[in-house]
Design a protein around this motif. Structure first.
Motif, PDB file in Angstrom:
ATOM      1  N   GLY A 285       0.805  -1.212   0.000  1.00 59.61           N
ATOM      2  CA  GLY A 285       0.000   0.000   0.000  1.00 59.61           C
ATOM      3  C   GLY A 285       0.839   1.263   0.000  1.00 59.61           C
ATOM      4  O   GLY A 285       0.357   2.322   0.374  1.00 59.61           O
ATOM      5  N   TRP A 286       2.092   1.152  -0.407  1.00 57.91           N
ATOM      6  CA  TRP A 286       2.981   2.310  -0.454  1.00 57.91           C
ATOM      7  C   TRP A 286       2.809   3.013  -1.790  1.00 57.91           C
ATOM      8  O   TRP A 286       2.217   2.490  -2.722  1.00 57.91           O
ATOM      9  N   GLU A 287       3.375   4.221  -1.867  1.00 59.25           N
ATOM     10  CA  GLU A 287       3.357   4.918  -3.149  1.00 59.25           C
ATOM     11  C   GLU A 287       4.296   4.202  -4.118  1.00 59.25           C
ATOM     12  O   GLU A 287       5.295   3.624  -3.718  1.00 59.25           O
ATOM     13  N   LEU A 288       3.949   4.240  -5.375  1.00 59.76           N
ATOM     14  CA  LEU A 288       4.763   3.568  -6.380  1.00 59.76           C
ATOM     15  C   LEU A 288       6.042   4.351  -6.624  1.00 59.76           C
ATOM     16  O   LEU A 288       6.032   5.585  -6.588  1.00 59.76           O
ATOM     17  N   PRO A 289       7.155   3.653  -6.855  1.00 57.66           N
ATOM     18  CA  PRO A 289       8.440   4.346  -7.016  1.00 57.66           C
ATOM     19  C   PRO A 289       8.446   5.402  -8.117  1.00 57.66           C
ATOM     20  O   PRO A 289       9.052   6.448  -7.963  1.00 57.66           O
ATOM     21  N   GLU A 290       7.732   5.159  -9.213  1.00 57.80           N
ATOM     22  CA  GLU A 290       7.768   6.126 -10.311  1.00 57.80           C
ATOM     23  C   GLU A 290       6.961   7.383 -10.015  1.00 57.80           C
ATOM     24  O   GLU A 290       7.118   8.389 -10.686  1.00 57.80           O
ATOM     25  N   THR A 291       6.112   7.366  -8.997  1.00 58.95           N
ATOM     26  CA  THR A 291       5.324   8.553  -8.651  1.00 58.95           C
ATOM     27  C   THR A 291       5.854   9.262  -7.409  1.00 58.95           C
ATOM     28  O   THR A 291       5.216  10.178  -6.911  1.00 58.95           O
TER      29      THR A 291
END
Length: 146
Positions: free
Chosen positions: A52-58
């Motif tokens: 549920g973490w933010e995606l690395p590319e964003t």
């Protein structure tokens, strides 16, 4: 019956079929990586989605940075998502910037209330002055000559 503890060992003959050839550690690692490994970016993306973490590319978008700031102040992820859907980035960022100047006992609660209540800036904060829009009565406006 007579039991004896001594026995003759059977002669062992080694053939090429029974010989084990050792390979180096690097060869084993290379084989494992070639057979089982996935690109790091794919693995990190899967982990982020599952946790549920933010995606690395964003991670470097203004919204992602603002989300991290809210969470660092103690606002829960669900409330953070809710605030971001109902308020602009500028409204939320202003309240985060002004929070150190306020005497908040519980910063996360105060921050949420300030965003939802659209609190004015604290007295000690100076806002940048915006020049008033020009009017038609101003004498210093030059018009192009045809």
């Amino acid at each position: 019956y007579l039991v004896s503890n001594s026995h003759k060992p059977m002669p062992q003959t080694q053939t090429k079929e029974n010989t084990v050839v050792g390979v180096g550690r690097e060869a084993v690692i290379a084989y494992s990586r070639a057979r089982y490994a996935r690109p790091r970016a794919d693995v990190e993306r899967d982990i982020a989605e599952n946790m549920g973490w933010e995606l690395p590319e964003t991670a470097s978008t203004p919204e992602a940075i603002l989300k991290r700031n809210l969470i660092q102040w103690g606002v829960s992820r669900t409330v953070t998502e809710d605030l971001l859907t109902r308020h602009t980035i500028e409204e939320i960022q202003n309240q985060i910037d002004w929070l150190p100047y306020r005497n908040a006992k519980i910063p996360a609660r105060y921050l949420v209330a300030a965003v939802e209540g659209n609190y004015s800036p604290p007295q000690g904060v100076r806002l940048p002055e915006v020049a008033p829009p020009a009017t038609e009565d101003d004498d210093d406006i030059s018009l192009p000559v045809p």
